[in-house]
Design an enzyme around this catalytic site. Structure first.
Site, mmCIF file in Angstrom:
data_model
loop_
_atom_site.group_PDB
_atom_site.id
_atom_site.type_symbol
_atom_site.label_atom_id
_atom_site.label_comp_id
_atom_site.label_asym_id
_atom_site.label_seq_id
_atom_site.Cartn_x
_atom_site.Cartn_y
_atom_site.Cartn_z
ATOM 1 N N ASP A 82 15.961 13.309 -50.570
ATOM 2 C CA ASP A 82 16.995 12.606 -49.820
ATOM 3 C C ASP A 82 17.185 11.202 -50.384
ATOM 4 O OD1 ASP A 82 18.900 12.484 -47.812
ATOM 5 O OD2 ASP A 82 17.476 11.911 -46.250
ATOM 6 N N GLY A 182 19.888 7.025 -37.908
ATOM 7 C CA GLY A 182 19.180 6.409 -36.795
ATOM 8 C C GLY A 182 19.791 6.790 -35.456
ATOM 9 N N HIS A 209 25.767 13.370 -42.702
ATOM 10 C CA HIS A 209 24.612 12.508 -42.486
ATOM 11 C C HIS A 209 24.664 11.939 -41.071
ATOM 12 C CE1 HIS A 209 22.935 11.996 -46.681
ATOM 13 N NE2 HIS A 209 24.003 12.758 -46.868
ATOM 14 N N GLY A 210 23.513 11.506 -40.558
ATOM 15 C CA GLY A 210 23.487 10.910 -39.231
ATOM 16 C C GLY A 210 23.693 11.919 -38.121
ATOM 17 N N THR A 212 21.493 13.044 -35.862
ATOM 18 C CA THR A 212 20.804 12.760 -34.607
ATOM 19 C C THR A 212 21.739 12.048 -33.634
ATOM 20 O OG1 THR A 212 18.639 12.606 -35.669
ATOM 21 C CG2 THR A 212 18.885 11.503 -33.540
ATOM 22 N N SER A 233 17.017 13.608 -39.157
ATOM 23 C CA SER A 233 15.810 12.879 -39.536
ATOM 24 C C SER A 233 15.199 12.150 -38.339
ATOM 25 C CB SER A 233 16.123 11.871 -40.648
ATOM 26 O OG SER A 233 14.990 11.108 -40.971
#
Length: 293
Positions: A82, A182, A209-210, A212, A233
């Site tokens: 990554d 995050g 991406h991102g 969460t 992540s």
């Protein structure tokens, strides 16, 4: 099943309208929860590794752990590097057996990012390894890189077309579309129109991406628009910590380490299974591997 290349299974996922979960592993226990969770769901999976995780555990131990797990299961497993800016790390991952890598030149001027990405692309093509490349600035924290969410920059459509034209076999493309790494501080503002415009013109699977903190509706819409790789992540890291804390709260006098490790594993594995369900990849192992039918 042995390690698989990420690119072909992402193309199949994109064509069939589901997303493949890409979880950032933390340690052996975490990697095990990812692979075994996917096996329980009969789903393809991508085990991602950050540069700082590699520097802690080492290239060969991580590759050995995940390879052994992949060989002991019937689902396709890709091992992916990554967000990396260091060509030496990329080369060492390739030498150690990674099946795909990411070069993240998104903080560079466009022309430099394209030039360096194309150079890495030539390297990965010769090695038979997939490449992920990124443009735009995705907000949040990833390794030692921080981009404030309000400073994130959406990918430019024309630059997207220019960026990928000399990399036709790119395994996955990561244009910034408004998501962030995050925990989100507010409601994510995803540029769906931009995403749809890019996928209509670019025949390459897109990375989200991102992941969460996104809602099921947001996942569904992004996957339907071509996001075949969905990164998780932060959520996995939180399950790692909360799994340990949960055992301590239930058994404050416990001094045996194994129940804590099991508690972490169970929490992370549930997260993996939940996300596989959310992305629609349960039961898709044979399809993603190209062995269905």
């Amino acid at each position: 099943m042995a390690f698989v290349s990420m690119g072909p299974m992402l193309k199949r996922a994109q064509a069939d309208g589901y997303g493949i979960a890409a979880f950032n592993m933390i340690d052996y226990n975490s990697a095990r929860s990812i692979v075994e969770g996917a096996a329980d769901m009969n789903a393809p999976i991508i085990v991602q590794v950050s540069v700082k995780t590699i520097r802690h555990w080492g290239f060969k131990p991580i590759a050995t752990w995940v390879r052994m797990m992949a060989e002991d299961t019937d689902v396709p497993v890709a091992l992916h590097l990554d967000h990396c800016t260091d060509e030496d790390v990329i080369k060492r991952c390739i030498d150690a057996g990674w099946t795909s890598v990411m070069f993240d030149g998104s903080s560079l001027p466009f022309a430099e990012n394209r030039e360096r990405s194309e150079a890495i692309y030539r390297l990965t093509e010769s090695a038979g390894v997939g490449l992920e490349a990124e443009i735009g600035a995705i907000g949040g924290v990833e390794d030692d890189k921080f981009v404030a969410e309000d400073s994130a920059i959406l990918a430019d459509y024309d630059e997207c077309l220019e960026f990928v034209k000399n990399m036709p076999n790119l395994a996955v493309f990561a244009p910034a579309i408004g998501t962030a790494h995050g925990v989100y501080k507010g409601q994510p503002k995803i540029a769906y129109a931009l995403l749809e415009k890019i996928t209509a013109a670019v025949a390459i699977p897109i990375a989200l991406h991102g992941g969460t903190g996104l809602s099921q509706e947001q996942f569904d819409r992004c996957i339907a628009a071509g996001c075949a790789k969905v990164n998780i992540s932060t959520m996995h890291k939180l399950r790692f910590i909360k799994g340990f804390i949960g055992v301590r709260q239930e058994k404050p006098k416990l001094e045996e380490p194994l129940p804590f490790i099991i508690g972490q594993y169970d929490a992370m594995k549930k997260d993996v299974c939940d996300m596989i369900t959310a992305f629609g990849s349960q039961g898709k192992a044979a399809h993603a591997a190209g062995t269905a039918g």
